[in-house]
Design a protein around this motif. Structure first.
Motif, short mmCIF file in Angstrom:
data_model
loop_
_atom_site.label_atom_id
_atom_site.label_comp_id
_atom_site.label_asym_id
_atom_site.label_seq_id
_atom_site.Cartn_x
_atom_site.Cartn_y
_atom_site.Cartn_z
N THR A 233 -2.30 -7.04 13.77
CA THR A 233 -2.48 -5.62 14.09
C THR A 233 -1.30 -4.80 13.59
N ASP A 236 -1.46 -4.71 9.67
CA ASP A 236 -2.55 -3.84 9.22
C ASP A 236 -2.25 -2.38 9.54
N GLY A 237 -1.64 -2.15 10.70
CA GLY A 237 -1.32 -0.79 11.09
C GLY A 237 -0.27 -0.16 10.20
N SER A 239 0.21 -0.92 7.10
CA SER A 239 -0.46 -0.65 5.82
C SER A 239 -1.31 0.61 5.91
N ALA A 240 -2.05 0.73 7.01
CA ALA A 240 -2.91 1.90 7.20
C ALA A 240 -2.11 3.18 7.32
N ASP A 241 -0.92 3.09 7.94
CA ASP A 241 -0.06 4.25 8.11
C ASP A 241 0.75 4.55 6.86
N GLN A 248 7.06 -2.55 4.39
CA GLN A 248 5.98 -3.55 4.38
C GLN A 248 6.52 -4.91 3.93
#
Length: 386
Positions: A233, A236-237, A239-241, A248
Motif C-alpha cells: 500500500t 503503490d501510494g 507511486s500514485a502520489d 521511490q
C-alpha cells in the motif's frame, strides 16, 4: 523548510532504524542537529555506513553523522583493565546480524555516501547539541545508550539541557527478544542504560527536570507490525502520489530490507511480518514535542545555557497514567539488572514501591498500533517535503 524542533537521534541501523530514518526525512519542521551511529545491530563502522547510505538515498546527506564508540561500556572497561585476561578482553562482541542481515540492511543495496563522517565523536556531539539548544533539544535513542552514557561522563549536568529524552528499549515483566527476559538495545550495553537513567534521576533530584525520560519497551512496540500488504500500500501510494524518483528508489530499498526482516520474523515463529519498534518511538517523541504546551526554556537569552530549563513539572506519582501520542503509559521507578547470571540486562520497574525510590520514567504500556501505522503509511507515501 521551517525547522522548529531541534532533534538529536542515536540509532544503530538496523532495519527498523532505517524506517525511522525515512520517517525523519519526511518531516518539515525538524532540525536534525545530528545523528549518532552507534554499534548494536551491527558493528559501529557498518552502522555508520548504513546511516549515511539511507540518508544519501533520501537526499539528506546534509545531516551530520557521528561515529559512536566501537564497544559497549563494560567491554571498554575490560579492555583498559590490566588484570583482565586476554581471552575475556578479546572475545567477539555479539551483534544482531541474524535479525538484520550481515550488513544490517537485509537485502537492501545502499549507495556510498560522499559526505565525510563528522570529526566529532557521538558522545561529544550529544554534548554540543544540548548546549547549542538548551532546554529545547529532543533526544531520541533507538539503539544502545552507549554514547549518551559517555556524553554524561563529559558533562554530568547534561540532563538539565534536554527538552525530553525518549528511549526505545527494555522489557518489563515480559519475555525478551534476546535473552529470556531482556530486549536487544539494553542487552547490548546494560551499563549504559543504567547510567543514563541514574544520571537523569540524579539531576531531577538535584534541580528538578521539566520532563522525565520516556521508555518504550518491546511489550508495547511489538504491537507495531509491518505486513507485506501494508508495505505494498505504501509503495503503490507513493507511486500514485507521484513521489519523485529519488524517494521511490529509497522506498524500494526499504522494501528489500523489510523482505529480509519478514523472513527473519517468520523463521522465529512470528509470521511473515515485522515488528518495527523504532519509527514509533521517534514519531511519538516528535508528536509529543509538537503538542507540548509548557513554556519553552528556549526563551532564555541567546547563548545562555546555565539555567536553560523550564520550572519542574508536578512530581508524577508511581502507577499514575501519563499521556503520550498513540500510547497509554504508567509512571514508575526503573532500573537495570547488571549482575544477574540469568537476567543481566533486564529492565525492572518497581510497580509496588518496594525500593522506596522516586519515579524516574514514563513507561509506554500499550500502543494504538493501527492509528500509528496509518500515520506512518501516509507519511512515507507523501515523502520528504519539496
Amino acid at each position: 523548510m521551517s525547522s522548529t524542533l531541534p532533534l538529536f537521534l542515536d540509532c544503530d541501523p538496523g532495519i527498523d532504524d532505517a524506517i525511522a530514518l525515512a520517517y525523519l526525512c519526511c518531516q518539515d519542521d525538524v532540525d536534525v542537529v545530528g545523528i549518532a551511529a552507534s554499534g548494536g545491530n551491527v558493528a559501529t563502522a557498518q552502522v555508520v555506513e548504513n546511516t549515511r547510505g539511507w540518508l544519501s538515498l533520501a537526499g539528506r546527506s546534509d545531516i551530520p553523522v557521528h561515529a559512536g564508540h566501537n564497544l559497549p561500556l563494560a567491554r571498554q572497561v575490560l579492555q583498559m583493565d590490566p588484570q583482565a585476561s586476554e581471552t575475556a578482553a578479546g572475545e567477539a562482541v555479539e551483534y544482531a546480524d541474524l535479525t538484520h542481515g550481515e550488513t544490517g540492511r537485509g537485502y537492501a543495496r545502499l549507495p556510498a555516501s560522499s559526505t565525510p563522517v563528522s570529526s566529532a565523536t557521538a558522545a561529544q556531539a550529544w554534548v554540543d547539541a544540548a548546549h547549542a539548544h538548551p532546554g529545547q533539544l529532543l533526544g531520541v535513542v533507538i539503539g544502545p545508550a552507549t554514547n549518551l552514557a559517555l556524553a554524561l561522563e563529559i558533562d554530568p549536568d547534561l540532563p538539565s539541557l534536554f527538552k525530553r529524552l525518549f528511549i526505545m528499549g527494555g522489557a518489563f515483566n515480559y519475555r525478551g527478544n534476546t535473552h529470556p527476559t531482556t530486549e536487544w538495545n539494553v542487552t547490548f550495553d546494560p551499563e549504559s542504560t543504567a547510567q543514563v537513567l541514574a544520571a537523569f534521576d540524579r539531576t531531577n533530584q538535584k534541580v528538578g527536570l521539566a520532563q522525565l525520560p520516556v521508555i518504550a519497551p518491546i511489550e508495547a512496540t511489538e504491537a507495531v507490525e509491518m505486513t507485506p500488504e501494508r508495505l505494498t500500500t505504501i509503495l503503490d501510494g507513493a507511486s500514485a502520489d507521484a513521489a519523485d524518483d529519488r524517494w521511490q528508489s529509497a522506498l524500494a530499498e526499504l522494501a528489500e530490507a523489510l523482505r529480509f526482516y519478514f523472513e527473519f520474523h517468520e523463521s522465529d515463529g512470528l509470521g511473515y511480518l515485522a515488528h518495527i519498534h523504532d519509527p514509533f518511538v521517534l514519531a511519538c517523541a516528535l508528536s509529543w514535542a509538537r503538542q507540548d504546551t509548557t513554556t519553552s526554556s528556549g526563551t532564555e537569552p541567546e547563548g545562555s545555557d546555565s539555567d536553560a530549563r523550564e520550572p519542574s513539572a508536578p512530581v508524577p506519582v508511581r502507577g499514575a497514567a501519563g499521556a503520550l501520542p498513540w500510547a497509554s503509559t504508567l509512571w514508575a521507578p526503573v532500573d537495570v539488572e547488571l549482575t544477574g547470571t540469568l537476567t543481566r540486562g533486564e529492565t525492572v520497574a518497581d510497580w509496588l514501591g518496594r525500593w522506596g525510590r522516586p519515579v524516574n520514567a514514563e513507561i509506554i504500556r500499550a500502543i494504538d498500533a493501527p492509528a500509528f501505522l496509518d500515520h506512518l503509511s501516509t507519511t512515507l507515501m507523501k515523502g520528504p517535503p519539496a
